[in-house]
Design a protein around this motif. Structure first.
Motif, PDB file in Angstrom:
ATOM      1  N   ASP A 196       0.799  -1.227   0.000  1.00  9.98           N
ATOM      2  CA  ASP A 196       0.000   0.000   0.000  1.00  9.98           C
ATOM      3  C   ASP A 196       0.831   1.275   0.000  1.00  9.98           C
ATOM      4  O   ASP A 196       0.454   2.272  -0.624  1.00  9.98           O
ATOM      5  CB  ASP A 196      -0.941   0.009   1.210  1.00  9.98           C
ATOM      6  N   VAL A 197       1.939   1.286   0.723  1.00  7.03           N
ATOM      7  CA  VAL A 197       2.745   2.495   0.842  1.00  7.03           C
ATOM      8  C   VAL A 197       4.185   2.123   1.190  1.00  7.03           C
ATOM      9  O   VAL A 197       4.428   1.160   1.915  1.00  7.03           O
ATOM     10  CB  VAL A 197       2.160   3.445   1.916  1.00  7.03           C
ATOM     11  N   THR A 198       5.118   2.885   0.644  1.00 12.09           N
ATOM     12  CA  THR A 198       6.532   2.743   0.994  1.00 12.09           C
ATOM     13  C   THR A 198       6.891   3.808   2.026  1.00 12.09           C
ATOM     14  O   THR A 198       6.557   4.977   1.863  1.00 12.09           O
ATOM     15  CB  THR A 198       7.429   2.918  -0.244  1.00 12.09           C
ATOM     16  N   ILE A 199       7.575   3.401   3.099  1.00 13.97           N
ATOM     17  CA  ILE A 199       8.171   4.341   4.039  1.00 13.97           C
ATOM     18  C   ILE A 199       9.676   4.145   4.011  1.00 13.97           C
ATOM     19  O   ILE A 199      10.170   3.022   4.198  1.00 13.97           O
ATOM     20  CB  ILE A 199       7.645   4.156   5.473  1.00 13.97           C
ATOM     21  N   LEU A 200      10.392   5.229   3.763  1.00 11.16           N
ATOM     22  CA  LEU A 200      11.856   5.231   3.766  1.00 11.16           C
ATOM     23  C   LEU A 200      12.311   6.109   4.920  1.00 11.16           C
ATOM     24  O   LEU A 200      12.025   7.309   4.946  1.00 11.16           O
ATOM     25  CB  LEU A 200      12.400   5.776   2.442  1.00 11.16           C
ATOM     26  N   ALA A 201      12.993   5.519   5.883  1.00  7.84           N
ATOM     27  CA  ALA A 201      13.380   6.264   7.078  1.00  7.84           C
ATOM     28  C   ALA A 201      14.877   6.146   7.313  1.00  7.84           C
ATOM     29  O   ALA A 201      15.519   5.167   6.906  1.00  7.84           O
ATOM     30  CB  ALA A 201      12.615   5.754   8.297  1.00  7.84           C
ATOM     31  N   LEU A 216      -0.210   1.180  11.545  1.00  7.10           N
ATOM     32  CA  LEU A 216      -0.852   1.125  10.232  1.00  7.10           C
ATOM     33  C   LEU A 216      -1.193  -0.313   9.839  1.00  7.10           C
ATOM     34  O   LEU A 216      -2.264  -0.574   9.272  1.00  7.10           O
ATOM     35  CB  LEU A 216       0.059   1.763   9.184  1.00  7.10           C
ATOM     36  N   GLU A 217      -0.301  -1.236  10.166  1.00  8.82           N
ATOM     37  CA  GLU A 217      -0.572  -2.637   9.831  1.00  8.82           C
ATOM     38  C   GLU A 217      -1.740  -3.190  10.645  1.00  8.82           C
ATOM     39  O   GLU A 217      -2.484  -4.038  10.154  1.00  8.82           O
ATOM     40  CB  GLU A 217       0.690  -3.470  10.025  1.00  8.82           C
ATOM     41  N   ARG A 218      -1.909  -2.689  11.878  1.00  8.09           N
ATOM     42  CA  ARG A 218      -3.089  -3.097  12.667  1.00  8.09           C
ATOM     43  C   ARG A 218      -4.372  -2.612  12.016  1.00  8.09           C
ATOM     44  O   ARG A 218      -5.440  -3.209  12.218  1.00  8.09           O
ATOM     45  CB  ARG A 218      -2.962  -2.554  14.096  1.00  8.09           C
ATOM     46  N   GLU A 219      -4.277  -1.544  11.228  1.00 10.05           N
ATOM     47  CA  GLU A 219      -5.434  -1.008  10.512  1.00 10.05           C
ATOM     48  C   GLU A 219      -5.620  -1.660   9.143  1.00 10.05           C
ATOM     49  O   GLU A 219      -6.518  -1.291   8.393  1.00 10.05           O
ATOM     50  CB  GLU A 219      -5.280   0.501  10.334  1.00 10.05           C
ATOM     51  N   GLY A 220      -4.734  -2.599   8.810  1.00 12.43           N
ATOM     52  CA  GLY A 220      -4.854  -3.285   7.536  1.00 12.43           C
ATOM     53  C   GLY A 220      -4.126  -2.616   6.386  1.00 12.43           C
ATOM     54  O   GLY A 220      -4.334  -2.978   5.220  1.00 12.43           O
ATOM     55  N   ILE A 221      -3.257  -1.649   6.682  1.00  8.42           N
ATOM     56  CA  ILE A 221      -2.475  -0.963   5.643  1.00  8.42           C
ATOM     57  C   ILE A 221      -1.122  -1.640   5.522  1.00  8.42           C
ATOM     58  O   ILE A 221      -0.372  -1.746   6.500  1.00  8.42           O
ATOM     59  CB  ILE A 221      -2.313   0.533   5.988  1.00  8.42           C
ATOM     60  N   GLY A 222      -0.805  -2.111   4.328  1.00 11.93           N
ATOM     61  CA  GLY A 222       0.454  -2.800   4.087  1.00 11.93           C
ATOM     62  C   GLY A 222       1.587  -1.828   3.821  1.00 11.93           C
ATOM     63  O   GLY A 222       1.561  -1.083   2.837  1.00 11.93           O
ATOM     64  N   VAL A 223       2.593  -1.841   4.691  1.00 12.67           N
ATOM     65  CA  VAL A 223       3.707  -0.892   4.607  1.00 12.67           C
ATOM     66  C   VAL A 223       4.972  -1.608   4.167  1.00 12.67           C
ATOM     67  O   VAL A 223       5.350  -2.641   4.728  1.00 12.67           O
ATOM     68  CB  VAL A 223       3.952  -0.208   5.969  1.00 12.67           C
TER      69      VAL A 223
END
Length: 318
Positions: A196-201, A216-223
């Motif tokens: 669903d979304v890329t996070i670069l930290a 976010l993953e608990r909300e069902g959003i794939g990171v």
């Protein structure tokens, strides 16, 4: 999410200091120079155990860089050390000419970087240093995330032939990377897989990105979460593969929005894979005095800010 265990809390500068102690025992080429901040750079043990390989330069950072370049030309592996504000902006000409242009084997070890320096205030909270260093040809730029990774990065910098800028900080942070994990310059570390979304930290904000990813993953959003510990050379292959899968990206850094990780990622995507991007970074503003926690909140660099950026970028993607 990649499994991890929090094994304590330490400042990343202690990872540097402990790595230097180890290098003092194992690599006779390694020398250390400091600009009157031996304790702050955690070099007391190195200095005590290797008095003939430790040089106190005093508050004369430009001279320290030049001496370090000379030592490198003589076959040593010098680590020149001070606060990031003094290790970059104050001595940029010497770094440009004697280190980067000459491609000398100097390691610039910069502590107290970013906003989390805290109460020392805006004059010491440099948030432009990554931009300054990454623009220099031949310069490697490393920004590790916790104690263990900083220790590993220091050892990798010592083994690398060429100029390196190594950035680390003052506050204590959770230790969550494995102590035995190899550090490969220029190779991102994947922490979660998602579509669903890329996070670069990078740096201290990696921990905030991990916390955001878990929510976010608990909300069902794939990171798709990557630890970009090396800003230059950038792991372009890993970043492009991720954004081609997710179609949007959030970059997270304790640095100015101009010139840092987000800027490098934006250039990469513009040329190869244009997608919506949001930035968690300081937006064209000097810092101020306060606790690290207060300043992360004030300058929108905390976990809720990463989550908010994810929601914005996903809405743009739709």
């Amino acid at each position: 999410m990649r499994p991890y265990t929090i094994t304590g809390k330490k400042d990343t500068r202690s990872g540097f200091g402990d790595a230097m102690t180890l290098l003092g025992e194992t690599d006779p080429r390694v020398v250390a120079l400091c600009a009157d901040l031996t304790g702050s750079l955690k070099l007391n043990t190195f200095a005590k155990e290797n008095p003939d390989r430790f040089f106190q330069a005093g508050i004369a950072e430009a001279n320290m860089i030049s001496v370090g370049a000379g030592l490198a030309l003589g076959g040593k592996v010098p680590f020149v050390t001070t606060f990031a504000a003094f290790a970059t902006g104050r001595v940029y000409d010497q770094i440009r000419q004697s280190v980067a242009y000459s491609c000398t084997n100097v390691k610039i070890a910069a502590s107290h970087a970013g906003i989390t320096l805290g109460e020392d205030g805006a004059t010491h909270q440099i948030m432009e240093d990554i931009g300054l260093m990454k623009m220099l040809p031949n310069m490697v730029v490393i920004n590790p995330c916790d104690y263990n990774q900083t220790k590993a990065a220091t050892l990798a910098a010592a083994a690398y032939q060429g100029p390196v800028y190594l950035r680390f900080g003052r506050p204590t942070e959770p230790i969550y990377t494995p102590a035995d994990e190899p550090f490969e310059i220029g190779r991102a570390v994947r922490w979660s897989e998602g579509k669903d979304v890329t996070i670069l930290a990078t740096g201290h904000l990696m921990w905030r990105a991990i916390q955001a990813t878990e929510q976010l993953e608990r909300e069902g959003i794939g990171v798709d979460l990557l630890n970009i510990h090396t800003i230059k050379p950038l792991d372009t292959e890993a970043i492009l593969a991720s954004v081609r899968k997710t179609g949007c990206v959030v970059t997270c850094e304790e640095h100015m929005i101009n010139g840092g990780l987000g800027d490098s990622v934006s250039q990469l995507l513009t040329q190869n894979q244009p997608v919506p991007q949001e930035y968690v970074a300081v937006n064209d503003h000097f810092g101020e005095s306060g606790t690290p926690e207060e300043l992360l909140v004030k300058f929108h660099l905390d976990t809720p800010d990463v989550i908010a950026a994810v929601r914005r970028v996903m809405a743009r993607k739709k």
